[in-house]
Design a protein around this motif. Structure first.
Motif, PDB file in Angstrom:
ATOM      1  N   LEU A 188      -6.188   9.588  -2.546  1.00  0.00           N
ATOM      2  CA  LEU A 188      -4.982   9.451  -1.743  1.00  0.00           C
ATOM      3  C   LEU A 188      -5.216   9.925  -0.315  1.00  0.00           C
ATOM      4  CD1 LEU A 188      -1.969   8.698  -1.803  1.00  0.00           C
ATOM      5  CD2 LEU A 188      -1.483  11.066  -2.414  1.00  0.00           C
ATOM      6  N   ALA A 189      -5.945  11.035  -0.166  1.00  0.00           N
ATOM      7  CA  ALA A 189      -6.272  11.526   1.179  1.00  0.00           C
ATOM      8  C   ALA A 189      -7.178  10.543   1.910  1.00  0.00           C
ATOM      9  CB  ALA A 189      -6.941  12.898   1.085  1.00  0.00           C
ATOM     10  N   ALA A 190      -8.104   9.923   1.180  1.00  0.00           N
ATOM     11  CA  ALA A 190      -8.987   8.936   1.796  1.00  0.00           C
ATOM     12  C   ALA A 190      -8.187   7.728   2.283  1.00  0.00           C
ATOM     13  CB  ALA A 190     -10.065   8.498   0.804  1.00  0.00           C
ATOM     14  N   ILE A 242       0.972   9.585  -5.879  1.00  0.00           N
ATOM     15  CA  ILE A 242       1.489  10.946  -5.740  1.00  0.00           C
ATOM     16  C   ILE A 242       2.213  11.375  -7.015  1.00  0.00           C
ATOM     17  CG2 ILE A 242       3.179  12.361  -4.502  1.00  0.00           C
ATOM     18  CD1 ILE A 242       2.499  10.797  -1.991  1.00  0.00           C
ATOM     19  N   ASP A 243       2.939  10.453  -7.640  1.00  0.00           N
ATOM     20  CA  ASP A 243       3.712  10.796  -8.837  1.00  0.00           C
ATOM     21  C   ASP A 243       2.836  11.004 -10.067  1.00  0.00           C
ATOM     22  OD1 ASP A 243       6.165  10.788  -7.603  1.00  0.00           O
ATOM     23  OD2 ASP A 243       6.527   8.658  -7.965  1.00  0.00           O
ATOM     24  N   TYR A 244       1.805  10.180 -10.224  1.00  0.00           N
ATOM     25  CA  TYR A 244       1.077  10.162 -11.491  1.00  0.00           C
ATOM     26  C   TYR A 244      -0.370  10.629 -11.400  1.00  0.00           C
ATOM     27  CZ  TYR A 244       5.043   7.162 -12.601  1.00  0.00           C
ATOM     28  OH  TYR A 244       6.309   6.663 -12.760  1.00  0.00           O
ATOM     29  N   LEU A 248       0.816  -1.211   0.000  1.00  0.00           N
ATOM     30  CA  LEU A 248       0.000   0.000   0.000  1.00  0.00           C
ATOM     31  C   LEU A 248       0.852   1.264   0.000  1.00  0.00           C
ATOM     32  CD1 LEU A 248      -2.850   1.159   0.072  1.00  0.00           C
ATOM     33  CD2 LEU A 248      -2.794   0.993   2.562  1.00  0.00           C
ATOM     34  N   PRO A 249       1.928   1.368   0.821  1.00  0.00           N
ATOM     35  CA  PRO A 249       2.765   2.574   0.722  1.00  0.00           C
ATOM     36  C   PRO A 249       3.359   2.774  -0.667  1.00  0.00           C
ATOM     37  CG  PRO A 249       3.214   1.429   2.776  1.00  0.00           C
ATOM     38  CD  PRO A 249       2.326   0.524   1.965  1.00  0.00           C
ATOM     39  N   ARG A 250       3.765   1.702  -1.350  1.00  0.00           N
ATOM     40  CA  ARG A 250       4.300   1.829  -2.714  1.00  0.00           C
ATOM     41  C   ARG A 250       3.217   2.358  -3.650  1.00  0.00           C
ATOM     42  NH1 ARG A 250       7.939  -0.574  -6.494  1.00  0.00           N
ATOM     43  NH2 ARG A 250       7.409   0.385  -8.490  1.00  0.00           N
ATOM     44  N   LYS A 251       2.010   1.866  -3.525  1.00  0.00           N
ATOM     45  CA  LYS A 251       0.905   2.347  -4.346  1.00  0.00           C
ATOM     46  C   LYS A 251       0.620   3.827  -4.071  1.00  0.00           C
ATOM     47  CE  LYS A 251      -2.898   2.473  -6.784  1.00  0.00           C
ATOM     48  NZ  LYS A 251      -2.810   2.727  -8.247  1.00  0.00           N
ATOM     49  N   MET A 252       0.732   4.242  -2.818  1.00  0.00           N
ATOM     50  CA  MET A 252       0.509   5.649  -2.478  1.00  0.00           C
ATOM     51  C   MET A 252       1.574   6.538  -3.114  1.00  0.00           C
ATOM     52  SD  MET A 252      -0.611   5.227   1.540  1.00  0.00           S
ATOM     53  CE  MET A 252      -1.039   6.953   1.761  1.00  0.00           C
TER      54      MET A 252
END
Length: 261
Positions: free
Chosen positions: A227-229, A219-221, A211-215
């Motif tokens: 993301l806030a949710a 952020i990048d794309y 999940l952190p990698r997906k976040m």
């Protein structure tokens, strides 16, 4: 009084970004805005409808549960060896345990990537569990060590003198009395694994990511209120885990007090 005021000010400063992200997650706009112009749970629904977000969350939960199990078992055994046993090279063992806390996580991440890539463990459940167990192990050992140092060793000697074996003594005397520390250690390991971003970023694969990698990718794309949710739900899960650990610890302390009494 001044020290208390400073402590409260620092706490508020640290918590402020978390408090701000919560209202941003319920805004109706397609971009992050504070304060929000309205109220909507649209972005939480988007999260549950997105298979990539759900897959990353389930994978992180699976890794965190396995990490908590492995780190708690290994850390408890190591703590017992450090306190009760005559471990050769104890100073070196303690240094190795503290290593993942002292060494920058970026350096650990690069080293793990180079090793796991050769072993074809990048992006695998086993690879993530091994890496996160290394990161969580020091916190488990420290927590269990604190519980063992508060534990009255005379109770173990009494059980041994009454004919109980070492395994039976651990199961029926030591473990119930240090259970609050073990529970806290398991919760620490779970939270450390679930929230770990740096090492997870290096050892992830395109089809297996935490999940952190997906976040980070979002952020990048694609910066969106989703993301806030996710950040809000991640914070809520961490708080719930800490509350659960507190409740279980209090219950274990009451049972331990009843056994010792």
């Amino acid at each position: 009084m001044a020290v208390n005021a400073a402590a409260y000010a620092v706490t508020v400063f640290l918590l402020l970004p978390t408090l701000i992200i919560i209202p941003m997650s319920v805004g109706p706009e397609r971009f992050l805005r504070f304060p929000p112009a309205g109220f909507s749970l649209r972005w939480y629904a988007e999260y549950f409808r997105d298979p990539d977000w759900v897959a990353a969350t389930l994978f992180s939960l699976e890794v965190a549960l396995l990490t908590a199990l492995c780190a708690t078992v290994a850390g408890t055994m190591l703590a017992l060896a450090l306190v009760r046993g005559r471990l050769p090279g104890r100073g070196l063992v303690e240094l190795l345990v503290v290593g993942p806390v002292i060494v920058p996580h970026v350096a650990l991440a690069v080293a793990m990537f180079l090793v796991f890539e050769r072993l074809r463990l990048t992006g695998t459940l086993l690879g993530f569990t091994m890496a996160h167990t290394v990161l969580a192990l020091p916190f488990v050992v420290f927590t269990v060590l604190a519980a063992l140092y508060r534990f009255d060793a005379e109770l173990e000697r009494a059980a041994l003198s009454c004919g109980a074996g070492r395994l039976a003594t651990f199961r029926h005397v030591t473990l119930p009395l240090i259970a609050p520390g073990v529970v806290s250690a398991a919760l620490f390991a779970f939270i450390i694994s679930f929230d770990e971003p740096v090492v997870s970023f290096f050892i992830s694969a395109l089809d297996r990511k935490s999940l952190p990698r997906k976040m980070f990718e979002d952020i990048d794309y694609n910066i969106s209120p989703t993301l806030a949710a996710v950040a809000t739900m991640l914070t809520a899960l961490t708080v719930l885990a800490l509350l659960l650990g507190f409740v279980l610890k209090r219950a274990a302390e009451r049972r331990a007090a009843a056994r010792s009494g």
